[in-house]
Enzyme design. Structure first.
Site, mmCIF file in Angstrom:
data_model
loop_
_atom_site.group_PDB
_atom_site.id
_atom_site.type_symbol
_atom_site.label_atom_id
_atom_site.label_comp_id
_atom_site.label_asym_id
_atom_site.label_seq_id
_atom_site.Cartn_x
_atom_site.Cartn_y
_atom_site.Cartn_z
ATOM 1 N N HIS A 103 -4.445 -16.029 9.034
ATOM 2 C CA HIS A 103 -3.610 -14.825 9.021
ATOM 3 C C HIS A 103 -4.225 -13.633 9.744
ATOM 4 O O HIS A 103 -3.769 -12.519 9.573
ATOM 5 C CB HIS A 103 -3.209 -14.423 7.595
ATOM 6 C CG HIS A 103 -2.757 -15.584 6.759
ATOM 7 N ND1 HIS A 103 -1.608 -16.287 7.046
ATOM 8 C CD2 HIS A 103 -3.329 -16.185 5.688
ATOM 9 C CE1 HIS A 103 -1.481 -17.274 6.156
ATOM 10 N NE2 HIS A 103 -2.511 -17.228 5.329
ATOM 11 N N ARG A 137 1.905 -12.265 4.711
ATOM 12 C CA ARG A 137 3.368 -12.400 4.672
ATOM 13 C C ARG A 137 4.048 -11.908 5.942
ATOM 14 O O ARG A 137 5.254 -12.072 6.103
ATOM 15 C CB ARG A 137 3.906 -11.677 3.431
ATOM 16 C CG ARG A 137 3.390 -12.350 2.144
ATOM 17 C CD ARG A 137 3.939 -11.715 0.902
ATOM 18 N NE ARG A 137 5.378 -11.847 0.802
ATOM 19 C CZ ARG A 137 6.113 -11.261 -0.139
ATOM 20 N NH1 ARG A 137 5.524 -10.489 -1.044
ATOM 21 N NH2 ARG A 137 7.410 -11.425 -0.165
ATOM 22 N N PRO A 185 0.842 -1.210 0.000
ATOM 23 C CA PRO A 185 0.000 0.000 0.000
ATOM 24 C C PRO A 185 0.871 1.251 0.000
ATOM 25 O O PRO A 185 1.879 1.304 0.696
ATOM 26 C CB PRO A 185 -0.763 -0.093 1.323
ATOM 27 C CG PRO A 185 -0.550 -1.464 1.851
ATOM 28 C CD PRO A 185 0.706 -1.986 1.229
ATOM 29 N N GLU A 186 0.503 2.211 -0.812
ATOM 30 C CA GLU A 186 1.220 3.487 -0.820
ATOM 31 C C GLU A 186 0.442 4.495 0.036
ATOM 32 O O GLU A 186 -0.628 4.185 0.552
ATOM 33 C CB GLU A 186 1.403 3.975 -2.258
ATOM 34 C CG GLU A 186 2.354 3.064 -3.034
ATOM 35 C CD GLU A 186 3.003 3.754 -4.230
ATOM 36 O OE1 GLU A 186 3.410 4.911 -4.113
ATOM 37 O OE2 GLU A 186 3.090 3.110 -5.288
#
Ligand SMILES: [Zn+2]
Length: 274
Positions: free
Chosen positions: A93, A112, A2-3
Site C-alpha cells: 500500500h 483503502r 484524520p481530523e
C-alpha cells in the site's frame, strides 16, 4: 479518518524534513487513489523541484514547490505519510514515494485508497474547485463571533451540526464538535438562532482551546493514524465527553448523556451544558 488537528500535526512534522529538500524522483504504484494520480504533472512539476513550504487548507496538505506547482495531498480514511531512508523495503500500500536529496524518502501509504494526490500546476492556477465554498479555518483570523453570527442568521440547525458544516467552518468532525461544546458549556442540540453574542464568544474560544490542545497532544488517536515520523501517533489527549456516555462529568459529577443527532453520537453533560 484524520481530523484537522491530526493533519495540522502532520504538517508540522513534515516541515523540518521536507522544506528545502529537492524531490529527486517520484515513484508511483500505478494504483488509482480516490482520484487518478496525475503522473505527468508529478513528473513535470514536482520531480526535480525543491519544496519551499508546507501549508494546510481544511484537511488538505499543500506542498509548495519552487517550480510554482502545489502538491495537494488528502489522507482520506487511511492515508499516512512517513519518512524512510532511501531504498528501505517497500511495504504493501505504498502508493507514492518521493525520493529526496537528503537521503530520505517521503511515502504516501493508503490501504483503502480514499486519499488523493493532486498537482496544481502554475498554468492552471485559477482557484481550484476543491477549495470552493469552504468555510473559515477554525484557527484562522476569520473564525470570529461576528462571522458565526452572520452565518447562523435565519438558521434553525442545532449548534453541533452547524459546527460540523464545512461551509461554515472546516475540519471540525464529530469528536471535536462534542469536546468544543462541552468546554463552551453549550448543549449540542441547542438551536443556533437562540444563541447570543456572549455564547458565540465561548464557541470561538472553546474551538481554539480544544484544537490547540489536540495539536499539542499530536492529534487524537483514530484508527491507524500515524504521524509524519512514521511512529504510531498514540499520544491521546484526554477526551472529556466523547465516548463517555454514562460516566461521571469531570466538572460536576453528573452522568454524561448520549443522544444521536443527525446520525452521529453526541455526548454532553446535562448540568454543565445549557
Ligand atoms: Zn457537568
Amino acid at each position: 479518518m484524520p481530523e484537522l488537528p491530526e493533519v495540522e500535526t502532520i504538517r508540522r512534522g513534515l516541515i523540518p524534513r521536507l522544506v528545502g529538500c529537492t524531490i529527486k524522483r517520484v515513484v508511483l504504484s500505478n494504483r488509482r487513489l480516490r482520484l487518478p494520480v496525475p503522473r505527468a504533472k508529478l513528473k513535470g512539476w514536482v520531480q526535480g523541484s525543491q519544496v519551499q513550504s508546507v501549508d494546510r487548507r481544511a484537511k488538505y496538505l499543500l506542498v509548495n514547490m519552487k517550480s510554482g506547482a502545489v502538491l495537494v495531498l488528502h489522507l482520506g480514511m487511511t492515508g499516512r505519510l512517513a519518512f524512510f531512508t532511501n531504498g528501505a523495503p517497500r511495504r504493501p500500500h505504498d502508493h507514492l514515494r518521493f525520493l529526496l536529496d537528503s537521503g530520505m524518502e517521503l511515502r504516501f501509504n493508503d490501504v483503502r485508497r480514499f486519499g488523493s494526490i493532486q498537482v496544481l500546476a502554475p498554468e492552471d492556477r485559477e482557484p481550484p474547485k476543491i477549495f470552493a465554498g469552504l468555510g473559515a479555518e477554525p484557527l484562522g483570523p476569520d473564525f470570529s463571533t461576528p462571522y458565526l453570527m452572520k452565518m447562523a442568521r435565519n438558521r434553525t440547525k442545532p449548534i453541533k451540526n452547524f459546527l460540523m458544516d464545512a461551509k461554515v467552518v472546516v475540519g471540525i468532525g464529530n469528536i471535536y464538535a462534542n469536546e468544543i461544546l462541552f468546554v463552551a458549556g453549550i448543549k449540542p442540540t441547542r438551536a443556533v438562532r437562540t444563541m447570543g453574542r456572549a455564547t458565540w464568544d465561548r464557541v470561538v474560544e472553546a474551538t481554539r482551546q480544544v484544537l490547540d490542545k489536540a495539536i499539542a497532544c499530536g492529534g487524537t488517536t483514530i484508527s491507524d493514524y500515524v504521524n509524519s515520523s512514521g511512529e504510531a501517533g498514540y499520544f491521546q489527549c484526554e477526551l472529556k465527553v466523547y465516548g463517555r456516555g454514562g460516566e461521571r462529568c469531570q466538572s460536576c459529577g453528573s452522568e454524561i448523556s448520549r443522544v444521536v443527532l443527525s446520525g452521529r453520537a453526541s455526548f454532553f453533560c446535562p448540568a454543565c451544558q445549557k
